[in-house]
Write a protein that holds these residues in place. Structure first.
Motif, PDB file in Angstrom:
ATOM      1  N   ALA A   1      -2.318  -0.965   4.990  1.00  0.00           N
ATOM      2  CA  ALA A   1      -2.862  -2.168   4.352  1.00  0.00           C
ATOM      3  C   ALA A   1      -3.587  -1.796   3.058  1.00  0.00           C
ATOM      4  O   ALA A   1      -3.526  -2.536   2.075  1.00  0.00           O
ATOM      5  CB  ALA A   1      -3.789  -2.907   5.304  1.00  0.00           C
ATOM      6  N   GLU A   2      -4.270  -0.643   3.058  1.00  0.00           N
ATOM      7  CA  GLU A   2      -4.928  -0.201   1.828  1.00  0.00           C
ATOM      8  C   GLU A   2      -3.909   0.008   0.718  1.00  0.00           C
ATOM      9  O   GLU A   2      -4.140  -0.391  -0.427  1.00  0.00           O
ATOM     10  CB  GLU A   2      -5.698   1.101   2.057  1.00  0.00           C
ATOM     11  CG  GLU A   2      -6.360   1.620   0.798  1.00  0.00           C
ATOM     12  CD  GLU A   2      -6.933   3.006   0.965  1.00  0.00           C
ATOM     13  OE1 GLU A   2      -6.287   3.969   0.499  1.00  0.00           O
ATOM     14  OE2 GLU A   2      -8.028   3.122   1.553  1.00  0.00           O
ATOM     15  N   ALA A   3      -2.776   0.616   1.034  1.00  0.00           N
ATOM     16  CA  ALA A   3      -1.731   0.827   0.025  1.00  0.00           C
ATOM     17  C   ALA A   3      -1.234  -0.516  -0.518  1.00  0.00           C
ATOM     18  O   ALA A   3      -1.010  -0.657  -1.725  1.00  0.00           O
ATOM     19  CB  ALA A   3      -0.579   1.636   0.622  1.00  0.00           C
ATOM     20  N   SER A   4      -1.092  -1.511   0.355  1.00  0.00           N
ATOM     21  CA  SER A   4      -0.685  -2.850  -0.092  1.00  0.00           C
ATOM     22  C   SER A   4      -1.749  -3.463  -0.995  1.00  0.00           C
ATOM     23  O   SER A   4      -1.429  -4.075  -2.016  1.00  0.00           O
ATOM     24  CB  SER A   4      -0.447  -3.766   1.110  1.00  0.00           C
ATOM     25  OG  SER A   4       0.639  -3.316   1.868  1.00  0.00           O
TER      26      SER A   4
ATOM     27  N   CYS B   1      -5.288 -18.170   3.472  1.00  0.00           N
ATOM     28  CA  CYS B   1      -5.153 -17.380   4.688  1.00  0.00           C
ATOM     29  C   CYS B   1      -3.854 -16.586   4.585  1.00  0.00           C
ATOM     30  O   CYS B   1      -2.761 -17.163   4.581  1.00  0.00           O
ATOM     31  CB  CYS B   1      -5.137 -18.293   5.922  1.00  0.00           C
ATOM     32  SG  CYS B   1      -5.087 -17.352   7.458  1.00  0.00           S
ATOM     33  N   ASP B   2      -3.985 -15.267   4.446  1.00  0.00           N
ATOM     34  CA  ASP B   2      -2.803 -14.418   4.320  1.00  0.00           C
ATOM     35  C   ASP B   2      -3.199 -12.974   4.586  1.00  0.00           C
ATOM     36  O   ASP B   2      -4.357 -12.596   4.420  1.00  0.00           O
ATOM     37  CB  ASP B   2      -2.201 -14.554   2.915  1.00  0.00           C
ATOM     38  CG  ASP B   2      -0.711 -14.269   2.887  1.00  0.00           C
ATOM     39  OD1 ASP B   2      -0.177 -13.681   3.859  1.00  0.00           O
ATOM     40  OD2 ASP B   2      -0.071 -14.635   1.887  1.00  0.00           O
ATOM     41  N   GLU B   3      -2.228 -12.174   4.965  1.00  0.00           N
ATOM     42  CA  GLU B   3      -2.413 -10.734   5.166  1.00  0.00           C
ATOM     43  C   GLU B   3      -2.253 -10.031   3.827  1.00  0.00           C
ATOM     44  O   GLU B   3      -1.402 -10.416   3.023  1.00  0.00           O
ATOM     45  CB  GLU B   3      -1.350 -10.193   6.132  1.00  0.00           C
ATOM     46  CG  GLU B   3      -1.430 -10.743   7.528  1.00  0.00           C
ATOM     47  CD  GLU B   3      -2.456 -10.033   8.388  1.00  0.00           C
ATOM     48  OE1 GLU B   3      -2.856  -8.904   8.031  1.00  0.00           O
ATOM     49  OE2 GLU B   3      -2.860 -10.612   9.398  1.00  0.00           O
ATOM     50  N   VAL B   4      -3.043  -9.000   3.619  1.00  0.00           N
ATOM     51  CA  VAL B   4      -2.956  -8.279   2.355  1.00  0.00           C
ATOM     52  C   VAL B   4      -1.585  -7.630   2.179  1.00  0.00           C
ATOM     53  O   VAL B   4      -1.129  -7.439   1.065  1.00  0.00           O
ATOM     54  CB  VAL B   4      -4.108  -7.251   2.216  1.00  0.00           C
ATOM     55  CG1 VAL B   4      -3.885  -6.033   3.084  1.00  0.00           C
ATOM     56  CG2 VAL B   4      -4.313  -6.852   0.772  1.00  0.00           C
ATOM     57  N   GLY B   5      -0.866  -7.363   3.252  1.00  0.00           N
ATOM     58  CA  GLY B   5       0.448  -6.745   3.152  1.00  0.00           C
ATOM     59  C   GLY B   5       1.610  -7.714   3.102  1.00  0.00           C
ATOM     60  O   GLY B   5       2.758  -7.292   3.052  1.00  0.00           O
ATOM     61  N   SER B   6       1.348  -9.008   3.072  1.00  0.00           N
ATOM     62  CA  SER B   6       2.452  -9.967   3.091  1.00  0.00           C
ATOM     63  C   SER B   6       3.180  -9.982   1.749  1.00  0.00           C
ATOM     64  O   SER B   6       2.584  -9.769   0.696  1.00  0.00           O
ATOM     65  CB  SER B   6       1.951 -11.373   3.422  1.00  0.00           C
ATOM     66  OG  SER B   6       1.410 -11.989   2.287  1.00  0.00           O
TER      67      SER B   6
ATOM     68  N   ILE C   1      -1.266  -4.627  -4.931  1.00  0.00           N
ATOM     69  CA  ILE C   1      -1.591  -5.969  -5.437  1.00  0.00           C
ATOM     70  C   ILE C   1      -2.634  -5.874  -6.549  1.00  0.00           C
ATOM     71  O   ILE C   1      -2.504  -6.514  -7.594  1.00  0.00           O
ATOM     72  CB  ILE C   1      -2.073  -6.886  -4.300  1.00  0.00           C
ATOM     73  CG1 ILE C   1      -0.899  -7.261  -3.398  1.00  0.00           C
ATOM     74  CG2 ILE C   1      -2.746  -8.144  -4.843  1.00  0.00           C
ATOM     75  CD1 ILE C   1      -1.293  -7.965  -2.126  1.00  0.00           C
ATOM     76  N   ALA C   2      -3.679  -5.082  -6.322  1.00  0.00           N
ATOM     77  CA  ALA C   2      -4.725  -4.934  -7.343  1.00  0.00           C
ATOM     78  C   ALA C   2      -4.148  -4.380  -8.630  1.00  0.00           C
ATOM     79  O   ALA C   2      -4.472  -4.868  -9.725  1.00  0.00           O
ATOM     80  CB  ALA C   2      -5.842  -4.034  -6.825  1.00  0.00           C
ATOM     81  N   SER C   3      -3.267  -3.395  -8.533  1.00  0.00           N
ATOM     82  CA  SER C   3      -2.704  -2.804  -9.760  1.00  0.00           C
ATOM     83  C   SER C   3      -1.800  -3.796 -10.492  1.00  0.00           C
ATOM     84  O   SER C   3      -1.667  -3.723 -11.710  1.00  0.00           O
ATOM     85  CB  SER C   3      -1.958  -1.508  -9.445  1.00  0.00           C
ATOM     86  OG  SER C   3      -0.786  -1.755  -8.716  1.00  0.00           O
ATOM     87  N   GLU C   4      -1.202  -4.738  -9.748  1.00  0.00           N
ATOM     88  CA  GLU C   4      -0.394  -5.781 -10.394  1.00  0.00           C
ATOM     89  C   GLU C   4      -1.276  -6.817 -11.094  1.00  0.00           C
ATOM     90  O   GLU C   4      -0.907  -7.359 -12.127  1.00  0.00           O
ATOM     91  CB  GLU C   4       0.483  -6.496  -9.356  1.00  0.00           C
ATOM     92  CG  GLU C   4       1.584  -5.641  -8.784  1.00  0.00           C
ATOM     93  CD  GLU C   4       2.274  -6.293  -7.591  1.00  0.00           C
ATOM     94  OE1 GLU C   4       1.900  -7.425  -7.204  1.00  0.00           O
ATOM     95  OE2 GLU C   4       3.180  -5.655  -7.032  1.00  0.00           O
ATOM     96  N   LEU C   5      -2.426  -7.114 -10.518  1.00  0.00           N
ATOM     97  CA  LEU C   5      -3.288  -8.175 -11.045  1.00  0.00           C
ATOM     98  C   LEU C   5      -4.269  -7.698 -12.110  1.00  0.00           C
ATOM     99  O   LEU C   5      -4.704  -8.482 -12.951  1.00  0.00           O
ATOM    100  CB  LEU C   5      -4.063  -8.838  -9.905  1.00  0.00           C
ATOM    101  CG  LEU C   5      -3.220  -9.582  -8.863  1.00  0.00           C
ATOM    102  CD1 LEU C   5      -4.090 -10.076  -7.725  1.00  0.00           C
ATOM    103  CD2 LEU C   5      -2.464 -10.726  -9.510  1.00  0.00           C
ATOM    104  N   VAL C   6      -4.643  -6.429 -12.058  1.00  0.00           N
ATOM    105  CA  VAL C   6      -5.629  -5.906 -13.012  1.00  0.00           C
ATOM    106  C   VAL C   6      -4.900  -5.548 -14.303  1.00  0.00           C
ATOM    107  O   VAL C   6      -4.282  -4.502 -14.428  1.00  0.00           O
ATOM    108  CB  VAL C   6      -6.396  -4.701 -12.434  1.00  0.00           C
ATOM    109  CG1 VAL C   6      -7.305  -4.085 -13.495  1.00  0.00           C
ATOM    110  CG2 VAL C   6      -7.215  -5.130 -11.225  1.00  0.00           C
TER     111      VAL C   6
END
Length: 175
Positions: free
Chosen positions: A87-90, A51-56, A94-99
């Motif tokens: 939130a989309e930018a966040s 449970c977390d916000e995508v921008g956290s 995150i996606a660019s860090e993980l991919v």
């Protein structure tokens, strides 16, 4: 990783088919439901829910701890159009860090062509995203779109046949 996993329908489907899954949702009620359903299905060894916000600030690190490095699929179905641009930018960050190498980002969202169509659930917040603009934002974050399709018939719900786009991204090759 299923971002905006809601009731866990997709995350639990993937877990039932042998994938190790981390579902993320901002709703504690949704995450609690996911955990109960996971346990009822006997999938606690394959599915975790956060449970977390995508921008956290902590989300990226939390996800990395669950993912153990290596290739990952960042999956977001009907999530991007349900969040605001900040939130989309966040999410993209995150996606660019993980991919990384051998990893992908797979998303499905309502397009700008869906804005005037009848909705089965009219009370929900929705943004309508122009695919070309999203492709540009992803590209600016180091991701390249390898597959993009849009149209009707991909996300039917009762009488609602949303105009949606699906895309798959990988890490862009170094120049």
């Amino acid at each position: 990783m299923d971002v905006g996993c809601g009731t866990g329908r997709d995350a639990l489907f993937f877990a039932r088919h042998g994938c190790r899954v981390v579902g993320v949702d901002a709703s504690p009620v949704a995450v609690e439901l996911c955990l109960r359903r996971r346990d009822e299905l006997g999938l606690s060894d394959r599915a975790a829910f956060v449970c977390d916000e995508v921008g956290s600030a902590s989300l990226s690190e939390t996800l990395r701890a669950h993912l153990n490095g290596g290739p990952v699929v960042v999956y977001a179905r009907f999530f991007l159009h349900a969040i605001d641009e900040e939130a989309e930018a966040s999410f993209i960050k995150i996606a660019s860090e993980l991919v990384c190498e051998r990893s992908i980002l797979a998303v499905e969202f309502r397009t700008h062509r869906d804005s005037m169509l009848r909705k089965e659930t009219p009370g929900h917040f929705r943004r309508y995203i122009e695919p070309a603009r999203l492709v540009a934002r992803l590209g600016a974050s180091g991701l390249q779109v390898d597959y993009l399709v849009e149209g009707f018939g991909y996300a039917k719900y009762r009488a609602d046949d949303a105009h949606t786009a699906r895309l798959v991204c990988t890490r862009a090759a170094a120049a």
